[in-house]
Write a protein that holds these residues in place. Sequence first.
Motif, short mmCIF file in Angstrom:
data_model
loop_
_atom_site.label_atom_id
_atom_site.label_comp_id
_atom_site.label_asym_id
_atom_site.label_seq_id
_atom_site.Cartn_x
_atom_site.Cartn_y
_atom_site.Cartn_z
N GLY A 1 12.09 6.35 -28.56
CA GLY A 1 13.25 6.97 -28.78
C GLY A 1 13.34 8.47 -28.66
N LEU B 1 6.91 3.45 -39.63
CA LEU B 1 6.72 2.26 -38.93
C LEU B 1 5.44 1.67 -39.18
CD1 LEU B 1 8.63 2.74 -35.48
CD2 LEU B 1 9.58 2.18 -37.92
N ARG C 1 2.98 -6.96 -27.69
CA ARG C 1 2.41 -6.04 -26.88
C ARG C 1 0.67 -6.31 -26.95
NH1 ARG C 1 6.40 -1.15 -27.22
NH2 ARG C 1 6.30 -1.87 -29.28
N GLU D 1 17.75 5.61 -27.45
CA GLU D 1 16.40 4.60 -27.51
C GLU D 1 16.11 4.38 -26.00
OE1 GLU D 1 14.55 3.89 -29.86
OE2 GLU D 1 13.78 1.86 -29.19
N ILE E 1 10.54 10.33 -30.80
CA ILE E 1 10.70 9.94 -32.26
C ILE E 1 9.14 9.04 -32.22
CG2 ILE E 1 11.64 8.40 -34.01
CD1 ILE E 1 14.14 8.84 -32.53
N ILE E 2 8.50 9.41 -33.48
CA ILE E 2 7.05 9.08 -33.43
C ILE E 2 6.94 8.03 -34.66
CG2 ILE E 2 6.06 10.66 -31.99
CD1 ILE E 2 4.86 12.08 -34.58
N GLY E 3 8.03 7.60 -35.44
CA GLY E 3 7.92 6.41 -36.36
C GLY E 3 7.94 7.05 -37.77
C1 G1P Z 1 10.03 2.21 -31.94
C2 G1P Z 1 11.40 2.83 -32.08
C3 G1P Z 1 11.54 3.90 -31.11
C4 G1P Z 1 10.30 4.99 -31.61
C5 G1P Z 1 9.13 4.25 -31.59
C6 G1P Z 1 7.84 4.94 -32.29
O1 G1P Z 1 9.85 1.57 -30.81
O2 G1P Z 1 12.54 1.96 -31.63
O3 G1P Z 1 12.63 4.68 -31.24
O4 G1P Z 1 10.21 5.98 -30.75
O5 G1P Z 1 9.23 2.81 -32.61
O6 G1P Z 1 6.48 4.23 -32.25
P1 G1P Z 1 8.82 0.46 -30.34
O7 G1P Z 1 7.51 1.04 -30.51
O8 G1P Z 1 8.79 -0.53 -31.64
O9 G1P Z 1 9.09 -0.34 -29.28
#
Ligand code: G1P
Length: 299
Positions: free
Chosen positions: A133, A101, A13, A147, A158-160
């Motif tokens: 999520g 994350l 992205r 998800e 869900i913020i990671g």
């Molecule tokens: C991932 C997770 C998602 C979460 C998000 C937070 O998604 O799969 O559940 O809400 O990170 O940043 P991605 O951003 O990698 O698509």
Amino acid sequence: MKVIIPVAGHGTRLRPHTDKRQKCLLPVAGKPVIDHILEPLIEQGFDEIVLVTGYLEEQLKAHVSKYDAQFTFAFQQEPLGLGHAVFQGLEESDAPALIQLGDVIYDLDFQQFCRPDNHRIAVNEVPDPERFGIVEVEGDRIVNVLEKPDNPPSNLAIIGLYFLSSQRPLWNVVKHLMDNEITTRGEIQLADALQLMVENSETVTAEHIPKWHDCGVPETFLEANRALLKPSGKTIDGSTLVEPVYIGENCEIVNSTVGPNVTVMDGAKISDSHISESIVLWNANIKGQTVENQLVEEG
Ligand code: G1P
């Protein structure tokens, strides 16, 4: 305590900026995202850090060698999803762990977040829940995890950031998803694993974290830059700096206006230009341009 940070992805992205750079090494407010992540964690005593690597692993290894912390690199052979990535760093053990994350920055007391009473997920209300999520809660207890649903039942995203009071329950459910090839959109999802934990009567609570910066897509990347920049106090003869700006080493800025909310990384050359709300990458070359809301690639 151990922190698992998945940083294996290709960062599609954020192409073309991730064509030759690991996504978490892209800068906001003057330094790579991974530094914004690691510095507070290490300062707050998290000194066992597991980086789940894949794409451009060698860049990360070189970058983090400056830190005085114990790093382990868990290599994800194939990009099979976030659940699969996190699994590479998990142990089949009752020791706790924090998962952050690799594209989110927090201003947070992490030790306080890691209270050992139960598992915990950082959440916040978002305007675009289909990108995240999503959790449904009763009180602060999570009763459902989905998800990126097409019709989100809530906007609580869900913020990671995820705290596991024990790694074993997550290890078990991700193993189950992998063994049975249970995927959503073709991937082993962390959210699906968390849903199984909830179904297995594990207590997982949701905690509102107001101060977070998502660096997953160009728009949020620039937003994070805006939020994290501090005034530089610099002046440059013949040019105007509109604070807040970050100006790196060995930059040449001539007859230009730079700012507000601009990061200029080392070695960039800017002349006869007007740059605002942007990130100018290392050694970029900008001549006679008006640049707004952009990440500018190397020259
Ligand atoms: C991932 C997770 C998602 C979460 C998000 C937070 O998604 O799969 O559940 O809400 O990170 O940043 P991605 O951003 O990698 O698509």
